[in-house]
Design an enzyme around this catalytic site. Sequence first.
Site, PDB file in Angstrom:
ATOM      1  N   HIS A 159      -3.057  -4.706   4.289  1.00  0.00           N
ATOM      2  CA  HIS A 159      -3.527  -3.321   4.402  1.00  0.00           C
ATOM      3  C   HIS A 159      -4.975  -3.275   4.881  1.00  0.00           C
ATOM      4  O   HIS A 159      -5.336  -2.495   5.774  1.00  0.00           O
ATOM      5  CB  HIS A 159      -3.458  -2.633   3.035  1.00  0.00           C
ATOM      6  CG  HIS A 159      -2.087  -2.213   2.601  1.00  0.00           C
ATOM      7  ND1 HIS A 159      -1.276  -1.385   3.354  1.00  0.00           N
ATOM      8  CD2 HIS A 159      -1.402  -2.461   1.448  1.00  0.00           C
ATOM      9  CE1 HIS A 159      -0.148  -1.167   2.691  1.00  0.00           C
ATOM     10  NE2 HIS A 159      -0.191  -1.812   1.552  1.00  0.00           N
ATOM     11  N   GLU A 215      -2.305  -6.820  -0.192  1.00  0.00           N
ATOM     12  CA  GLU A 215      -3.388  -5.854  -0.008  1.00  0.00           C
ATOM     13  C   GLU A 215      -4.314  -6.266   1.133  1.00  0.00           C
ATOM     14  O   GLU A 215      -4.893  -5.416   1.809  1.00  0.00           O
ATOM     15  CB  GLU A 215      -4.182  -5.701  -1.307  1.00  0.00           C
ATOM     16  CG  GLU A 215      -3.375  -5.244  -2.516  1.00  0.00           C
ATOM     17  CD  GLU A 215      -2.621  -3.931  -2.297  1.00  0.00           C
ATOM     18  OE1 GLU A 215      -2.993  -3.177  -1.395  1.00  0.00           O
ATOM     19  OE2 GLU A 215      -1.652  -3.679  -3.042  1.00  0.00           O
TER      20      GLU A 215
END
Length: 507
Positions: A271, A268
């Site tokens: 991202h 994550e």
Amino acid sequence: MASRDLEQALSSIDAMEARRYALRYALVSAEWLAETADPEKAAPGRGEAVAGLEEMDREVLCGAEMGAALDVLEAHREGLGLKDAARLRVLGRDRSEQTRIPNELAGAMSRAVNDATMAWRRAKRDNDWGVFAPHLDAVVALCRRQAACLDPGRDPYDVLLDLYEPGCDQAFYDRFFERVRACVVPLAERVAAAPQPSRACMAGAFDPDRQWALARDLALFEGVDPEKLVMGRTEHPFSDGIDSGHVFIATHIYEDDVLSNVFSVLHEGGHAMYEAGVDPEFDRTCLAGGTSMGMHEAQSRFFENYVGRSRAFAGPLLAAMASHFPEKLEGVTAGDLYRAENRVEPSLVRTEADELTYPLHVMVRYEVEKGLLSGELAAADVPAAWGRLYREYLGVDVPDDRRGALQDIHWSQASIGYFPTYALGGAYGAQLLHAMTADLAAGGTPFDDVLASGDLAPVRAWLGDRVWRWGRSKEPRRIVEEACGEEFDPGYYCDYLERKFGELYGL
């Protein structure tokens, strides 16, 4: 007069994009609260609020003022700079998609997604597919209607796939998955016959509170700016961004599986750094954020796998973990961690899958989605189809729905067509890795030396320059071609897997 018309049109677009930014701020904040903080009974009210915000956004994007301003930009296309030419393309595409979808359908989809997401949470908690099945049928029906509005002459699934990765359809993914399957399946069979690395060094209970502290430290260690970051806990890890100065990461923590948290955060974080790395000039415009889900997954899986699970980074990663769990990791070596985190073991849950068999999990979802959109499968048929494909692709039996077809949140959010981008992103990332490694070596800084140092600044700088800063101003295929000097080639992904796991398992 012409220049004044263009100036007025651009000013008008700036004002409309500012309104859309405010609405997006509210929408992303609502999603964050839904996944990390809201009580269950907040769902109906939030659903109505989200539907209202989305309707207001559509009114701006699809309204006459936006249409007139874009017409002026189109008339002056040859004289536009990079930013405004990209805005014309992106706003034009987004507007074209949205104007074809009736307000009634958009509102129905928003409410169905809100209801389906809450039903999915209950179904997963109670291990009861029947709770979710009618909601999935409703979402699939709305997705078919959406596809018919967007392009009535095309296969519905092709239309949806293109929404997540422009230019990709079933023919493209069929070829791509055939290539990857031809590599992964025989390689996984050879690996299964070899002696298996031990995961004993990562076994046992790891205190959840200390894992939470580790999660934040890992996000900062890989390079997420703490002054831009909000972190939270959730059932299904995710990330998002509002602009280059405001990003979110949510992770889950399992007391008996510390590596799940570690690699969720690294994933994550990739991202989040992509969202934060977009040129600030694109903030509050349609060019903010990643260009496609495939390119987004390329960034997340780059930091999860090509950095996080590399042999060279095992030392810095172990040091970060040991700073929170010194007694648990006493005597563990970087080699122990590398072997444990890369053990190949066909499993049930995609997000916990090893790097080699991961694309097989994606292929299962691709086949199920094809069946749902074609009408060959109804929601009630999904668990049986899921179990059959898991036995065929991974050789494992699915014991329950919680670890089967209920494990992912995506279908409840109408994200049908998203899953294939996970595997495509891994392949994009392998090609970016090949080009980055060559560039760093040419500059006298070998990639493995960078990872071993624990200072990932050169990795971030390379990706920032060639991928992140462009936001949505360039299409994904163009980014790959310009960054790598050649068209997309999944062969780099297959070569990487064969080289890494061949070496690890002594094949």
